[in-house]
Enzyme design. Structure first.
Site, short mmCIF file in Angstrom:
data_model
loop_
_atom_site.label_atom_id
_atom_site.label_comp_id
_atom_site.label_asym_id
_atom_site.label_seq_id
_atom_site.Cartn_x
_atom_site.Cartn_y
_atom_site.Cartn_z
CB VAL A 107 48.58 -42.30 30.96
CG1 VAL A 107 49.21 -42.64 32.35
CG2 VAL A 107 47.21 -42.43 30.69
CG ASP A 108 50.36 -39.56 34.79
OD1 ASP A 108 49.50 -40.16 34.70
OD2 ASP A 108 51.18 -39.67 35.52
N GLY B 22 43.26 -46.05 62.47
CA GLY B 22 44.70 -45.40 62.48
C GLY B 22 45.24 -46.44 63.47
CG HIS C 60 39.36 -51.75 58.48
ND1 HIS C 60 39.81 -50.40 58.70
CD2 HIS C 60 39.93 -52.44 59.80
CE1 HIS C 60 40.39 -50.19 59.68
NE2 HIS C 60 40.56 -51.30 60.40
CE LYS D 284 50.14 -43.73 35.91
NZ LYS D 284 51.07 -42.72 35.61
CD GLU E 44 38.86 -49.30 55.43
OE1 GLU E 44 37.61 -49.56 55.84
OE2 GLU E 44 39.81 -49.10 56.15
CB CYS F 148 38.88 -49.25 62.53
SG CYS F 148 39.70 -50.07 63.64
CE1 TYR F 149 42.95 -43.82 67.89
CE2 TYR F 149 42.29 -42.01 66.24
CZ TYR F 149 42.81 -42.41 67.29
OH TYR F 149 43.35 -41.50 68.33
CB SER G 161 56.46 -37.48 29.17
OG SER G 161 55.24 -38.26 29.47
#
Ligand code: XMP
Length: 513
Positions: free
Chosen positions: A229-230, A58, A172, A369, A174, A85-86, A226
């Site tokens: 894809v969703d 953060g 980090h 997504k 990630e 980290c934080y 629509s």
């Protein structure tokens, strides 16, 4: 309702930009993960049945007056925690270690040495490159912790208390710039927290199907399609769960791209054998759009008409009390925090009126997504739908500047089809966020054969983007632009010029209206 697996890792969010990435990485390790705010109570964590916690990085310094701290009761829960980290500094400070602002910042790729036996670094080399970004640093680990790694500027680059199952890393794991970051996360998940990599696409789908069945029971349910894809993935999931209880509604407002209506028919009616109501409402929409030139009025008109059509269909489907929506996880995360000025009024199939008397079913509400795309593929949706570029609810109407007419729609549809075709042929379709044609409300002089022409120009708009919040114009190869230009001018009647939009967002937007 939502499909949630039994084992989950909660990412405690101390600064939004880090938390999402951590959750995504954990999910890539096939363990389900969700983001929660930093002030979550121990009771809430327990009631959610969290199997492990990760404190995110953060922007704050643990010294700041109003720096966010977790509820101290969290440390008493006996749930494994990884601080990043934080989050690492918080563990140190809140458990009586020593954090100091030494004035030495570490930023970027940093060499780290593993200095002791460690669960986090098990099976990994003793010297590693990690990505750092911090000002304060942990100078002394709290009692009970072993220091397991250091760098030139961080004497406690990593620490662990295996008895209490608490782990901290200054770097980090990630980010991709920490090459072994994912292995370190896996060590935390599988070895420190004893989790299993069971959250796979197959299990996600099975779980969603079970939940939909339990919720919907023997009731009827509708889903607005629509073509994207969703809504497509949500519909196929619900169909897998409750079969013919589902009716899909596809409102063709005549503002779609070439071939879209047929593809929806093909996919849902012919391939998946679903109940599909294909509402041909082209004329209705065109009539409502007559004389409308203002972009916002256009958007609102289309949005309202869409709702009206949908309501009429829903009224005819008696005893239908459930409605499928393709809401995704980022919508859920952002809806709590989003505070943006309204630039354009968006409408999509999700934008249905609040007073419709339906219970919502949102089978994708925990997915990002790319996970929805993977689910769509697993469920057998065609590639053209799974990888379709985003398309706005008001469709081609907001790519026609000025009044929308049948003639202009035909021109734009044909030009747009050529743009997409050439982008696909060049193998650029997936890497480009959106590519399409725009039809401005002007004409210019040209010459074709020996004849003077006075016709429309077509604007080619192609952008790269991560999330549509910002975008850059795509550097299309000259050959691709050349083919688009010559094909559009030669094949589309009413066009004598092709131009390229080279604006980024901001200050422009992706769409022209
Ligand atoms: P702008 O033009 O604001 O667009 O940069 C950002 C992204 O949103 C899409 N867009 C819409 N999507 N309903 C939608 O579902 C809408 O009314 C709408 N308007 C814009 C646009 O295509 C881009 O991806």
């Amino acid at each position: 309702m939502s499909a949630k697996p039994q084992e989950s890792v909660l990412v405690v969010d101390f600064g939004a930009q880090y938390a999402q990435l951590i959750a995504r990485r954990v999910r890539e390790c096939k363990v389900y993960s969700e983001i929660v705010p930093y002030d979550i109570s121990p009771g809430e964590i327990k009631s959610r049945g969290a199997s492990a916690l990760i404190f995110s990085g953060g922007p704050s310094s643990v010294y700041q007056d109003r720096a966010p701290h977790p509820d101290p009761g969290i440390f008493e829960l006996g749930i494994p925690i990884l601080g990043i980290c934080y989050g690492h500094q918080l563990l140190a400070q809140d458990l009586d270690g020593r954090v100091e602002a030494t004035g030495i910042r570490e930023y970027g790729k940093t060499e780290m040495k593993v200095t002791g036996d460690s669960i986090l670094f098990e099976g990994l080399p003793l010297e590693q490159t990690v990505w750092m970004s911090h000002g304060d640093s942990v100078q002394g680990a709290p009692s009970g912790f072993q220091v397991t790694a250091r760098t030139a500027a961080s004497p406690v680059a990593a620490m662990e208390d295996t008895a209490r199952r608490l782990y901290g890393v200054q770097f980090h794991p990630e980010v991709i710039h920490t090459p072994l970051g994912k292995d370190i996360l896996k060590n935390f998940l599988y070895n420190a927290a004893d989790l299993l990599p069971t959250w796979t696409m197959v299990s996600i789908i099975e779980q969603a199907v079970e939940e939909i069945r339990a919720n919907v029971d023997s009731n009827k349910i509708i889903c607005g399609l629509s073509g994207g894809v969703d809504s497509a993935t949500a519909a196929v999931l619900v169909h897998k769960a409750v079969g013919d209880q589902l009716t899909c509604v596809f409102v063709d407002h005549g503002l779609l791209r070439k071939g879209e209506g047929e593809q929806v028919e093909d996919t849902f009616r012919r391939h998946f054998h679903m109940n599909l109501i294909h509402v041909q409402a082209q004329e209705r929409f065109l009539a409502r759009l007559e004389g409308v030139t203002d972009p916002e009025v256009k958007r609102k008109t289309i949005g309202e008409e869409f709702i009206r059509v949908f309501e009429e269909v829903a009224r005819d489907l008696k005893d239908t009390h459930f409605l499928v929506q393709g809401t995704l996880y980022p919508d859920i995360i952002e809806s709590g925090t989003r505070d943006a000025a309204r630039i354009k009024s968006h409408h999509n199939v999700g934008g249905l009126p609040e007073d419709m008397d339906f219970t919502l079913v949102e089978p994708l509400r925990n997915l990002f997504k790319d996970e929805v795309r993977a689910a769509g593929e697993e469920l057998g949706l065609p590639e053209e739908i799974v990888w379709r570029q985003p398309f706005p609810g008001p469709g081609l109407a907001i790519r026609i500047i000025g009044e929308v007419t049948a003639e202009k729609l035909d021109i734009l549809r044909d030009a747009d089809d050529i743009v997409l075709d050439e982008i696909k042929r060049a193998g650029l379709y997936k890497e480009i966020w959106q590519s399409f044609a725009v039809l401005p409300d002007i004409k210019s002089v040209g010459v074709m054969g020996d004849e003077r022409t006075y016709a429309y120009p077509v604007v080619v708009r192609a952008v790269t983007s991560e999330d549509a919040m910002t975008a850059d114009w795509a550097r299309l190869p000259y050959e691709v632009m050349e083919r688009i230009s010559s094909r559009v001018i030669n094949e589309v009647k009413g066009v004598n010029r092709v131009v390229l939009d080279i604006s980024s967002k901001p200050p422009a937007t992706i769409e022209w209206e």
